[in-house]
Design an enzyme around this catalytic site. Sequence first.
Site, PDB file in Angstrom:
ATOM      1  N   ILE A 139       0.841  -1.185   0.000  1.00 49.12           N
ATOM      2  CA  ILE A 139       0.000   0.000   0.000  1.00 49.12           C
ATOM      3  C   ILE A 139       0.884   1.246   0.000  1.00 49.12           C
ATOM      4  CG2 ILE A 139      -1.866   1.223   1.141  1.00 49.12           C
ATOM      5  CD1 ILE A 139      -2.585  -1.582  -0.002  1.00 49.12           C
ATOM      6  N   LYS A 140       0.581   2.142  -0.902  1.00 50.47           N
ATOM      7  CA  LYS A 140       1.425   3.322  -1.119  1.00 50.47           C
ATOM      8  C   LYS A 140       0.832   4.524  -0.381  1.00 50.47           C
ATOM      9  CE  LYS A 140       3.924   4.968  -5.212  1.00 50.47           C
ATOM     10  NZ  LYS A 140       3.836   5.001  -6.706  1.00 50.47           N
TER      11      LYS A 140
END
Length: 353
Positions: A139-140
Amino acid sequence: MNRLQAILPFGQRIWLDNLSRELIASGELARLIADDGIAGVTSNPAIFYKAIASDARYQSDLAQLKADTGLSAEARYEALVVPDIQAACDLLAPLYETSATADGYVSLEVSPQLAHDEAGTLAAARRLWAGVARPNAMIKIPATAAGIRAFEVLTREGVNVNITLLFSLPQVNAVWDAYIAGLKARHADGKPLAHIKAVASFFLSRVDSLLDPQLPAALQGKTAVAMSKAAYARYHERFNGEEFAALKAAGARAQYLLWASTGTKNKAYSDVLYVESLIGDETVNTTPDATLAAFRDHGVAAATLAADMDDAFRLLAEVKAAGVDLDAAGEKLQADGLKLFDDAFDALLQLTA
Protein backbone atom coordinates in the site's frame (compact mmCIF):
# COMPACT_ATOMS: atom_id res chain seq x y z
CA MET A 1 21.64 -11.94 -19.85
CA ASN A 2 20.42 -8.58 -21.15
CA ARG A 3 21.50 -5.22 -19.75
CA LEU A 4 18.63 -5.10 -17.24
CA GLN A 5 19.32 -8.60 -16.00
CA ALA A 6 22.96 -7.55 -15.55
CA ILE A 7 21.86 -5.24 -12.70
CA LEU A 8 20.64 -8.13 -10.54
CA PRO A 9 24.06 -9.43 -9.43
CA PHE A 10 24.72 -6.02 -7.87
CA GLY A 11 21.85 -6.58 -5.43
CA GLN A 12 19.41 -4.07 -6.91
CA ARG A 13 15.93 -4.94 -8.14
CA ILE A 14 14.20 -3.20 -11.02
CA TRP A 15 10.47 -2.53 -10.75
CA LEU A 16 8.16 -1.25 -13.47
CA ASP A 17 6.47 2.11 -12.88
CA ASN A 18 3.38 1.30 -14.94
CA LEU A 19 0.32 -0.94 -14.87
CA SER A 20 -2.75 -1.47 -17.05
CA ARG A 21 -5.03 -4.27 -18.20
CA GLU A 22 -3.40 -4.09 -21.62
CA LEU A 23 0.01 -4.69 -20.04
CA ILE A 24 -1.34 -7.76 -18.25
CA ALA A 25 -3.65 -9.20 -20.93
CA SER A 26 -1.12 -8.82 -23.74
CA GLY A 27 1.43 -10.85 -21.85
CA GLU A 28 3.85 -7.92 -21.82
CA LEU A 29 4.15 -7.81 -18.03
CA ALA A 30 4.86 -11.55 -17.93
CA ARG A 31 7.53 -11.04 -20.62
CA LEU A 32 9.15 -8.21 -18.66
CA ILE A 33 9.29 -10.41 -15.58
CA ALA A 34 10.76 -13.35 -17.49
CA ASP A 35 13.13 -11.54 -19.86
CA ASP A 36 14.17 -8.41 -18.00
CA GLY A 37 14.02 -9.61 -14.41
CA ILE A 38 11.35 -7.10 -13.40
CA ALA A 39 10.80 -7.81 -9.72
CA GLY A 40 7.89 -5.52 -8.83
CA VAL A 41 5.35 -2.99 -10.08
CA THR A 42 4.39 0.47 -8.88
CA SER A 43 1.27 2.43 -9.75
CA ASN A 44 -0.13 5.87 -8.97
CA PRO A 45 -3.22 7.94 -9.85
CA ALA A 46 -1.60 9.34 -13.02
CA ILE A 47 -0.76 5.84 -14.26
CA PHE A 48 -4.30 4.58 -13.68
CA TYR A 49 -5.86 7.69 -15.21
CA LYS A 50 -3.92 7.03 -18.41
CA ALA A 51 -4.83 3.34 -18.33
CA ILE A 52 -8.56 3.77 -17.74
CA ALA A 53 -8.85 6.65 -20.23
CA SER A 54 -7.06 4.82 -23.04
CA ASP A 55 -7.57 1.07 -22.51
CA ALA A 56 -10.87 -0.23 -23.94
CA ARG A 57 -10.72 -3.23 -21.60
CA TYR A 58 -12.00 -1.06 -18.74
CA GLN A 59 -15.07 0.31 -20.48
CA SER A 60 -17.50 -2.57 -20.06
CA ASP A 61 -16.74 -2.91 -16.35
CA LEU A 62 -16.95 0.85 -15.90
CA ALA A 63 -20.39 0.96 -17.56
CA GLN A 64 -21.65 -1.74 -15.19
CA LEU A 65 -20.22 0.07 -12.18
CA LYS A 66 -21.83 3.34 -13.24
CA ALA A 67 -25.18 1.55 -13.42
CA ASP A 68 -24.92 1.03 -9.67
CA THR A 69 -25.87 4.47 -8.41
CA GLY A 70 -25.09 3.46 -4.85
CA LEU A 71 -21.35 3.46 -5.54
CA SER A 72 -19.18 6.53 -5.19
CA ALA A 73 -16.75 7.51 -7.94
CA GLU A 74 -13.88 6.39 -5.68
CA ALA A 75 -15.52 3.02 -5.02
CA ARG A 76 -15.89 2.51 -8.78
CA TYR A 77 -12.24 3.41 -9.31
CA GLU A 78 -11.13 0.91 -6.68
CA ALA A 79 -13.38 -1.78 -8.17
CA LEU A 80 -11.67 -1.22 -11.52
CA VAL A 81 -8.06 -1.24 -10.37
CA VAL A 82 -7.99 -3.76 -7.53
CA PRO A 83 -8.33 -6.66 -10.03
CA ASP A 84 -5.33 -5.26 -11.93
CA ILE A 85 -3.27 -5.17 -8.74
CA GLN A 86 -4.36 -8.71 -7.93
CA ALA A 87 -3.46 -9.96 -11.41
CA ALA A 88 -0.02 -8.33 -11.22
CA CYS A 89 0.51 -9.80 -7.75
CA ASP A 90 -0.38 -13.23 -9.10
CA LEU A 91 2.09 -12.90 -11.98
CA LEU A 92 4.81 -12.01 -9.48
CA ALA A 93 3.76 -14.61 -6.90
CA PRO A 94 6.31 -17.22 -8.06
CA LEU A 95 9.11 -14.68 -7.61
CA TYR A 96 7.69 -13.72 -4.23
CA GLU A 97 7.88 -17.37 -3.17
CA THR A 98 11.28 -18.24 -4.67
CA SER A 99 12.87 -15.09 -3.21
CA ALA A 100 11.58 -15.99 0.28
CA THR A 101 9.18 -13.01 0.05
CA ALA A 102 11.95 -10.50 -0.66
CA ASP A 103 10.75 -9.64 -4.19
CA GLY A 104 7.58 -9.60 -6.27
CA TYR A 105 5.59 -6.67 -4.85
CA VAL A 106 2.88 -4.53 -6.44
CA SER A 107 2.00 -1.07 -5.07
CA LEU A 108 -1.46 0.53 -4.92
CA GLU A 109 -1.78 4.10 -3.65
CA VAL A 110 -4.33 5.45 -1.18
CA SER A 111 -6.21 8.56 -2.25
CA PRO A 112 -3.83 11.56 -2.25
CA GLN A 113 -6.74 13.57 -0.90
CA LEU A 114 -6.00 11.87 2.44
CA ALA A 115 -2.39 13.02 2.56
CA HIS A 116 -2.89 15.08 5.73
CA ASP A 117 -5.55 12.82 7.29
CA GLU A 118 -4.03 10.09 9.44
CA ALA A 119 -7.31 8.38 10.30
CA GLY A 120 -8.51 8.52 6.70
CA THR A 121 -5.20 7.14 5.43
CA LEU A 122 -5.36 4.27 7.91
CA ALA A 123 -8.93 3.42 6.93
CA ALA A 124 -8.15 3.52 3.22
CA ALA A 125 -4.94 1.51 3.58
CA ARG A 126 -6.68 -1.18 5.60
CA ARG A 127 -9.55 -1.33 3.08
CA LEU A 128 -7.22 -1.64 0.08
CA TRP A 129 -4.98 -4.18 1.83
CA ALA A 130 -8.01 -6.35 2.63
CA GLY A 131 -9.48 -5.82 -0.84
CA VAL A 132 -6.37 -6.88 -2.73
CA ALA A 133 -5.84 -9.76 -0.30
CA ARG A 134 -2.41 -10.71 -1.61
CA PRO A 135 0.66 -11.05 0.63
CA ASN A 136 2.83 -9.38 -2.05
CA ALA A 137 0.66 -6.28 -2.26
CA MET A 138 2.07 -3.02 -1.00
CA ILE A 139 0.00 0.00 0.00
CA LYS A 140 1.43 3.32 -1.12
CA ILE A 141 1.23 6.29 1.28
CA PRO A 142 2.72 9.79 0.92
CA ALA A 143 5.39 10.76 3.45
CA THR A 144 3.53 13.67 5.00
CA ALA A 145 3.49 13.96 8.78
CA ALA A 146 0.07 12.25 8.85
CA GLY A 147 1.21 9.61 6.38
CA ILE A 148 4.30 8.80 8.41
CA ARG A 149 2.22 8.37 11.57
CA ALA A 150 -0.13 6.06 9.67
CA PHE A 151 2.87 4.15 8.31
CA GLU A 152 4.06 3.37 11.85
CA VAL A 153 0.63 1.99 12.77
CA LEU A 154 0.36 -0.06 9.58
CA THR A 155 3.82 -1.53 10.11
CA ARG A 156 2.74 -2.62 13.57
CA GLU A 157 -0.32 -4.24 11.98
CA GLY A 158 1.77 -6.11 9.40
CA VAL A 159 0.74 -4.19 6.28
CA ASN A 160 3.36 -3.81 3.54
CA VAL A 161 3.89 -0.13 2.73
CA ASN A 162 5.58 1.84 -0.03
CA ILE A 163 5.97 5.28 1.54
CA THR A 164 6.35 7.76 -1.25
CA LEU A 165 7.13 11.36 -2.25
CA LEU A 166 10.43 11.59 -0.38
CA PHE A 167 12.67 14.43 -1.50
CA SER A 168 15.06 15.14 1.37
CA LEU A 169 17.22 13.39 3.94
CA PRO A 170 15.15 14.57 6.94
CA GLN A 171 12.03 13.13 5.29
CA VAL A 172 13.78 9.79 4.76
CA ASN A 173 15.05 9.68 8.34
CA ALA A 174 11.55 10.39 9.67
CA VAL A 175 10.20 7.48 7.62
CA TRP A 176 12.86 5.13 8.95
CA ASP A 177 12.11 6.29 12.51
CA ALA A 178 8.47 5.32 12.00
CA TYR A 179 9.31 1.96 10.43
CA ILE A 180 11.63 0.98 13.25
CA ALA A 181 9.13 2.15 15.87
CA GLY A 182 6.36 0.15 14.19
CA LEU A 183 8.52 -2.98 14.08
CA LYS A 184 9.50 -2.59 17.73
CA ALA A 185 5.85 -2.27 18.72
CA ARG A 186 4.89 -5.32 16.65
CA HIS A 187 7.73 -7.32 18.18
CA ALA A 188 6.56 -6.29 21.64
CA ASP A 189 3.08 -7.49 20.68
CA GLY A 190 4.62 -10.92 20.09
CA LYS A 191 3.83 -10.89 16.36
CA PRO A 192 6.14 -12.09 13.56
CA LEU A 193 8.29 -9.64 11.61
CA ALA A 194 9.71 -11.77 8.82
CA HIS A 195 7.08 -11.17 6.13
CA ILE A 196 6.78 -7.40 6.49
CA LYS A 197 8.17 -5.49 3.52
CA ALA A 198 8.45 -1.71 3.20
CA VAL A 199 10.27 0.61 0.82
CA ALA A 200 11.04 4.33 0.97
CA SER A 201 10.51 5.97 -2.44
CA PHE A 202 13.07 8.73 -2.97
CA PHE A 203 12.26 10.92 -6.01
CA LEU A 204 15.13 12.01 -8.22
CA SER A 205 14.56 13.88 -11.49
CA ARG A 206 12.23 16.43 -9.91
CA VAL A 207 15.02 17.45 -7.54
CA ASP A 208 17.35 18.42 -10.36
CA SER A 209 14.53 20.06 -12.33
CA LEU A 210 13.82 22.38 -9.39
CA LEU A 211 17.39 23.10 -8.31
CA ASP A 212 19.34 23.32 -11.58
CA PRO A 213 18.19 26.90 -12.34
CA GLN A 214 19.55 27.96 -8.94
CA LEU A 215 22.98 26.40 -9.44
CA PRO A 216 26.12 27.11 -11.46
CA ALA A 217 26.59 24.90 -14.50
CA ALA A 218 29.23 22.75 -12.80
CA LEU A 219 26.69 21.58 -10.19
CA GLN A 220 23.67 21.08 -12.42
CA GLY A 221 22.22 17.60 -12.89
CA LYS A 222 24.14 16.21 -9.93
CA THR A 223 22.19 17.05 -6.76
CA ALA A 224 19.65 14.21 -6.91
CA VAL A 225 22.33 11.55 -7.34
CA ALA A 226 24.45 13.05 -4.55
CA MET A 227 21.45 13.16 -2.20
CA SER A 228 20.65 9.55 -3.05
CA LYS A 229 24.20 8.49 -2.20
CA ALA A 230 24.00 10.36 1.11
CA ALA A 231 20.68 8.64 1.89
CA TYR A 232 22.23 5.27 1.06
CA ALA A 233 25.12 5.94 3.43
CA ARG A 234 22.60 6.75 6.15
CA TYR A 235 20.63 3.61 5.28
CA HIS A 236 23.65 1.44 6.00
CA GLU A 237 24.24 3.20 9.32
CA ARG A 238 20.67 2.60 10.41
CA PHE A 239 19.92 -0.88 9.09
CA ASN A 240 23.29 -2.61 9.00
CA GLY A 241 24.47 -1.39 12.37
CA GLU A 242 23.65 -1.77 16.05
CA GLU A 243 20.38 0.18 15.91
CA PHE A 244 18.60 -2.49 13.85
CA ALA A 245 20.51 -5.56 15.00
CA ALA A 246 17.96 -6.86 17.50
CA LEU A 247 15.06 -6.44 15.08
CA LYS A 248 17.05 -8.12 12.31
CA ALA A 249 17.75 -11.04 14.63
CA ALA A 250 13.99 -11.29 15.19
CA GLY A 251 13.44 -11.59 11.43
CA ALA A 252 12.80 -7.97 10.42
CA ARG A 253 13.83 -6.68 7.03
CA ALA A 254 15.46 -3.33 6.38
CA GLN A 255 13.38 -0.68 4.62
CA TYR A 256 15.10 -0.38 1.27
CA LEU A 257 15.45 2.88 -0.59
CA LEU A 258 13.51 2.86 -3.84
CA TRP A 259 14.67 5.26 -6.53
CA ALA A 260 11.58 6.86 -8.12
CA SER A 261 11.01 9.55 -10.73
CA THR A 262 13.89 8.02 -12.67
CA GLY A 263 12.83 9.20 -16.11
CA THR A 264 15.28 11.96 -17.10
CA LYS A 265 13.41 15.23 -17.64
CA ASN A 266 16.33 17.32 -18.93
CA LYS A 267 17.13 16.12 -22.45
CA ALA A 268 20.72 17.34 -22.03
CA TYR A 269 21.32 14.53 -19.55
CA SER A 270 21.66 10.81 -20.21
CA ASP A 271 18.32 9.06 -20.46
CA VAL A 272 19.65 6.42 -18.04
CA LEU A 273 21.28 8.87 -15.60
CA TYR A 274 19.10 7.91 -12.63
CA VAL A 275 19.61 4.20 -13.22
CA GLU A 276 23.30 3.91 -14.10
CA SER A 277 24.41 6.25 -11.30
CA LEU A 278 22.58 4.48 -8.48
CA ILE A 279 23.11 0.73 -8.81
CA GLY A 280 23.81 -0.85 -5.44
CA ASP A 281 22.91 -3.60 -3.03
CA GLU A 282 19.67 -3.50 -1.01
CA THR A 283 17.92 -0.97 -3.25
CA VAL A 284 15.10 -0.84 -5.79
CA ASN A 285 14.75 1.31 -8.91
CA THR A 286 11.26 1.75 -10.36
CA THR A 287 11.43 2.82 -13.99
CA PRO A 288 8.86 4.04 -16.52
CA ASP A 289 8.63 2.22 -19.83
CA ALA A 290 10.89 4.63 -21.73
CA THR A 291 13.69 4.45 -19.16
CA LEU A 292 13.41 0.68 -19.03
CA ALA A 293 13.74 0.49 -22.81
CA ALA A 294 16.66 2.92 -22.81
CA PHE A 295 18.62 0.91 -20.27
CA ARG A 296 17.85 -2.32 -22.10
CA ASP A 297 19.29 -0.71 -25.22
CA HIS A 298 22.43 1.02 -23.94
CA GLY A 299 22.61 1.05 -20.15
CA VAL A 300 25.74 -0.09 -18.34
CA ALA A 301 25.40 -2.12 -15.14
CA ALA A 302 28.09 -1.45 -12.54
CA ALA A 303 28.32 -0.97 -8.79
CA THR A 304 27.99 2.83 -8.81
CA LEU A 305 25.88 3.69 -5.78
CA ALA A 306 28.54 3.23 -3.11
CA ALA A 307 31.30 4.73 -5.25
CA ASP A 308 32.62 8.28 -4.83
CA MET A 309 30.77 8.90 -1.57
CA ASP A 310 33.18 11.65 -0.51
CA ASP A 311 32.53 13.46 -3.77
CA ALA A 312 28.78 13.23 -3.18
CA PHE A 313 29.00 14.83 0.26
CA ARG A 314 31.36 17.48 -1.11
CA LEU A 315 28.91 18.32 -3.88
CA LEU A 316 26.03 18.66 -1.43
CA ALA A 317 28.14 21.09 0.60
CA GLU A 318 28.77 23.11 -2.56
CA VAL A 319 25.05 23.13 -3.36
CA LYS A 320 24.30 24.50 0.10
CA ALA A 321 27.11 27.05 -0.25
CA ALA A 322 25.44 28.21 -3.47
CA GLY A 323 22.43 29.24 -1.36
CA VAL A 324 20.17 26.22 -1.82
CA ASP A 325 18.20 25.03 1.21
CA LEU A 326 17.83 21.33 0.42
CA ASP A 327 15.38 20.66 3.25
CA ALA A 328 13.08 23.51 2.16
CA ALA A 329 13.34 22.30 -1.43
CA GLY A 330 12.26 18.86 -0.25
CA GLU A 331 9.16 20.27 1.42
CA LYS A 332 8.24 22.23 -1.73
CA LEU A 333 8.77 19.22 -3.97
CA GLN A 334 6.62 17.04 -1.76
CA ALA A 335 3.82 19.61 -1.79
CA ASP A 336 4.12 19.94 -5.57
CA GLY A 337 4.08 16.15 -5.96
CA LEU A 338 0.96 15.87 -3.84
CA LYS A 339 -0.73 18.49 -6.02
CA LEU A 340 0.11 16.52 -9.16
CA PHE A 341 -1.30 13.31 -7.66
CA ASP A 342 -4.36 15.21 -6.38
CA ASP A 343 -5.04 16.54 -9.86
CA ALA A 344 -4.62 13.08 -11.39
CA PHE A 345 -6.94 11.56 -8.79
CA ASP A 346 -9.57 14.24 -9.43
CA ALA A 347 -9.37 13.43 -13.14
CA LEU A 348 -9.75 9.72 -12.31
CA LEU A 349 -12.89 10.36 -10.30
CA GLN A 350 -14.33 12.35 -13.19
CA LEU A 351 -13.85 9.27 -15.38
CA THR A 352 -15.67 7.05 -12.91
CA ALA A 353 -18.37 9.51 -11.74
